[in-house]
Motif scaffolding. Sequence first.
Motif, short mmCIF file in Angstrom:
data_model
loop_
_atom_site.label_atom_id
_atom_site.label_comp_id
_atom_site.label_asym_id
_atom_site.label_seq_id
_atom_site.Cartn_x
_atom_site.Cartn_y
_atom_site.Cartn_z
N ARG A 37 18.05 0.65 -13.73
CA ARG A 37 18.43 1.40 -14.93
C ARG A 37 18.85 0.41 -16.00
NH1 ARG A 37 21.96 5.83 -11.51
NH2 ARG A 37 20.21 6.83 -10.49
N LEU A 38 17.86 -0.11 -16.71
CA LEU A 38 18.11 -1.14 -17.72
C LEU A 38 17.94 -0.61 -19.13
CD1 LEU A 38 16.14 -4.02 -15.98
CD2 LEU A 38 18.61 -3.66 -15.95
N GLY A 39 17.31 0.53 -19.30
CA GLY A 39 17.07 1.09 -20.62
C GLY A 39 16.21 2.33 -20.52
N PHE A 40 15.70 2.78 -21.68
CA PHE A 40 14.90 4.00 -21.72
C PHE A 40 14.01 3.94 -22.96
CE2 PHE A 40 18.83 4.57 -23.98
CZ PHE A 40 18.48 5.23 -25.14
N HIS A 41 13.10 4.89 -23.08
CA HIS A 41 12.20 4.97 -24.23
C HIS A 41 12.70 6.04 -25.19
CE1 HIS A 41 9.04 2.34 -22.61
NE2 HIS A 41 9.40 2.82 -21.43
N CYS A 78 9.57 7.87 -30.87
CA CYS A 78 8.59 6.80 -31.09
C CYS A 78 8.23 6.05 -29.82
CB CYS A 78 9.12 5.83 -32.14
SG CYS A 78 10.59 4.90 -31.63
N ARG A 79 8.91 6.32 -28.71
CA ARG A 79 8.66 5.69 -27.41
C ARG A 79 8.99 4.21 -27.40
NH1 ARG A 79 9.58 8.96 -24.12
NH2 ARG A 79 8.51 7.74 -22.52
N SER A 80 9.74 3.72 -28.40
CA SER A 80 10.18 2.33 -28.36
C SER A 80 11.12 2.14 -27.19
CB SER A 80 10.90 1.95 -29.66
OG SER A 80 10.03 2.04 -30.76
N TYR A 81 11.04 0.97 -26.54
CA TYR A 81 11.94 0.71 -25.41
C TYR A 81 13.31 0.32 -25.94
CZ TYR A 81 13.69 -0.87 -20.93
OH TYR A 81 14.43 -1.01 -19.80
N ILE A 82 14.34 1.00 -25.44
CA ILE A 82 15.72 0.77 -25.89
C ILE A 82 16.51 0.20 -24.71
CG2 ILE A 82 17.76 1.76 -26.97
CD1 ILE A 82 15.23 2.13 -28.64
N PRO A 83 16.73 -1.13 -24.68
CA PRO A 83 17.55 -1.69 -23.59
C PRO A 83 19.02 -1.35 -23.81
CG PRO A 83 16.97 -3.42 -25.14
CD PRO A 83 16.25 -2.17 -25.60
N SER A 84 19.73 -1.11 -22.72
CA SER A 84 21.15 -0.75 -22.84
C SER A 84 22.02 -1.88 -22.33
CB SER A 84 21.44 0.52 -22.04
OG SER A 84 22.83 0.81 -22.06
N ASN A 129 8.97 -15.39 -20.01
CA ASN A 129 7.56 -15.32 -19.65
C ASN A 129 7.36 -15.49 -18.14
OD1 ASN A 129 6.42 -14.88 -22.21
ND2 ASN A 129 6.60 -17.03 -22.73
N THR A 130 8.11 -16.43 -17.55
CA THR A 130 8.00 -16.65 -16.11
C THR A 130 8.47 -15.43 -15.34
OG1 THR A 130 8.39 -19.02 -16.41
CG2 THR A 130 8.70 -18.14 -14.19
N PHE A 131 9.60 -14.87 -15.78
CA PHE A 131 10.15 -13.69 -15.10
C PHE A 131 9.18 -12.51 -15.22
CE2 PHE A 131 13.12 -10.27 -14.16
CZ PHE A 131 13.92 -10.85 -13.20
N ARG A 132 8.55 -12.37 -16.40
CA ARG A 132 7.60 -11.28 -16.60
C ARG A 132 6.38 -11.46 -15.71
NH1 ARG A 132 3.27 -9.15 -19.16
NH2 ARG A 132 3.60 -7.16 -20.27
N ARG A 133 5.89 -12.70 -15.61
CA ARG A 133 4.73 -12.95 -14.75
C ARG A 133 5.04 -12.59 -13.30
NH1 ARG A 133 4.08 -17.65 -17.97
NH2 ARG A 133 5.18 -18.89 -16.41
N ILE A 142 9.91 -2.09 -11.62
CA ILE A 142 9.32 -3.32 -12.14
C ILE A 142 8.89 -3.12 -13.59
CG2 ILE A 142 7.43 -4.96 -11.88
CD1 ILE A 142 9.53 -5.15 -9.69
N GLU A 143 8.26 -1.96 -13.89
CA GLU A 143 7.82 -1.69 -15.25
C GLU A 143 8.99 -1.62 -16.20
OE1 GLU A 143 3.74 0.90 -14.40
OE2 GLU A 143 5.66 1.93 -14.69
N ASP A 144 10.11 -1.07 -15.72
CA ASP A 144 11.32 -1.01 -16.54
C ASP A 144 11.80 -2.42 -16.87
OD1 ASP A 144 13.06 0.71 -17.87
OD2 ASP A 144 14.62 0.42 -16.36
N GLY A 145 11.76 -3.29 -15.83
CA GLY A 145 12.15 -4.69 -16.06
C GLY A 145 11.21 -5.38 -17.03
N VAL A 146 9.88 -5.09 -16.89
CA VAL A 146 8.90 -5.71 -17.80
C VAL A 146 9.15 -5.27 -19.24
CG1 VAL A 146 6.46 -5.77 -18.41
CG2 VAL A 146 7.14 -6.01 -16.03
N SER A 147 9.41 -3.96 -19.42
CA SER A 147 9.67 -3.45 -20.77
C SER A 147 10.91 -4.10 -21.36
CB SER A 147 9.84 -1.92 -20.73
OG SER A 147 8.67 -1.29 -20.32
N CYS A 148 11.95 -4.26 -20.52
CA CYS A 148 13.19 -4.86 -21.00
C CYS A 148 12.96 -6.33 -21.37
CB CYS A 148 14.28 -4.73 -19.92
SG CYS A 148 15.94 -4.81 -20.59
#
Length: 425
Positions: free
Chosen positions: A55-59, A63-69, A222-226, A293-299
Motif C-alpha cells: 500500500r504505497l499509493g493510489f490512482h 485523471c488516473r495519475s499515480y498518487i504516492p502517499s 531504474n535498477t529497482f524498477r527493472r 509489484i505494479e504498485d511499486g513500479v508506479s511509485c
Amino acid sequence: MATSETKTFIVDDVRVCSICYEKFKTPRYLPCKHSFCHVCLSSYIISQCKSKEARLGFHCPVCRSYIPSLGDPEKPEDWVGLYPINDVLQKLVAGPDETYCEPCLRDNEREKTSDYCLSCNEYLCMLCVKYHRKNMASRDHTIIKISEMLSMPIVPEKRLSNCCPKHKNEKIQMYCHEHEQPCCGLCVGTEHRKCEKVDTVENVAHILRESRKMDCMLSDLNTFRRNLMKVKNEEMNNISEIENMVDESVAKLEEETSDIMQHIEQLKKEHINEMFLTQKNGREKLQREIEKIEDGVSCVDNCKEEIEKAKGTENNEDLILKYFTAKEIFQKIKQNNFKRIQLKIASEKEPSWMKITTEIRKIANVKLSEITRVFQFDISTVELTKFKEFPIENATIYCGLFLSRGRFLVVKHKGDETCLVYDQN
C-alpha cells in the motif's frame, strides 16, 4: 445523494464532487489538482488499497495519475488527512449565490463581486480588482472571473508554492543535514536549533547539482524498477506454468479413468473441481503479488518523474522539495519487502487409485505449494561507483557498514578488533 437523472447536469459544476455527485463537504485536493469530499476520498483510498499488499499509493479517480502517499502503508484510512483542504472550494460551496466584495464589506460598503483572488482567498468587485492589480504587493496575485470559477479546476494558489512541510505559510529557506529535511526559518529556530549542520537551500541545491546524488538515485530507481518488472514477468509466467500443470494432470486423469466405473467418474469430477479451485486460489494469490509489484513500479515511476522535474528546474526550493520527497517515498518502497512467490500444484495419487474397488473415496490430494523469497538486488548486476577513498595505516579491513547521516563503520583487524567510524568528509 444525486440521482442518475441529475448526474449529467451537475458533473461539470466545480462545486460538485465527482465521486458522490453532491456539493463538496470538506474538499481535499490531490497533487494532480483534483478535489474530492474528505469522506469520499477516504473511502476511495481504502477501497483501492483493500486488495493490495503493497500500500504505497493510489490512482486519482479522475485523471488516473499515480498518487504516492507518505503515510503509514498499514493505515491507508489515515492518508486522506495528509492532503490539504481546498479552502477556495469550501468557501465557494458554503457561500450564497449572490456575494459581495469582501474588502468593501470591511468598510461597510456592499458592492457585488465580479472576480475572485486565489492568493487572498477573497471575493472582489471590479473596482477592487483594478486597485488589486495596481498595488505592488498584490499585482502578481491570480484573479479569475466568478463566471469562470464554476467550470475550471480550482486549487488554492498559496498551497502550490514551495512551502515548509510543517508550516504551510512559510517557504523553505534552509536544509538540515542531520535530519535530511528541508525547513523554514521557524523550524530552524525550534526543532533544528540544536542541529550542528543547517545549510541554505541555495548551497544544498548547488551541492545537488554538482554532485551525482540525483543521478545515483535515478540509477537506483531504474535498477529497482527493472527488478520489479523481472519479478512481475516471472510471476505472470508462473500463472501459465500452474495452468499447464493442471491441464496436464487433468489430461492424464482423463486417460486413467476412461474405463472406470460410474462412481469413480463422480470422484474424478470432484477431483477436477478441486484442482481448478486450487488453480484459481493460486492465480489469485499470484495476481495480488503482481498488483503489489505494479504498485511499486508506479511509485518508482512517480519518483523518477519527480527527480527528472527536479533536474530540469531552476527553482532551488522546488528542486529540493521534489528530490527529498521522492527520496522519502523511495525509502518506503525499499522497506516494503517485495518478495518473489512461486507456486506449484502437485497431484499426489492415492495408493488405492489403481485398484478398482468400491472402497475408493478420493483420487488424489491437491495442494498448492508456495516458495517465498524476499525481493533482493542481484549484487552481480549492481554497478558500483567509488564515492570516497581514505587510508587506514597498519591495518587490515575485513568488513564495513553504512550508518545514518553519511557515516561509515569499519572494523580494523590486526591482533585486536577496533571499530572506526568515518563521516562523509
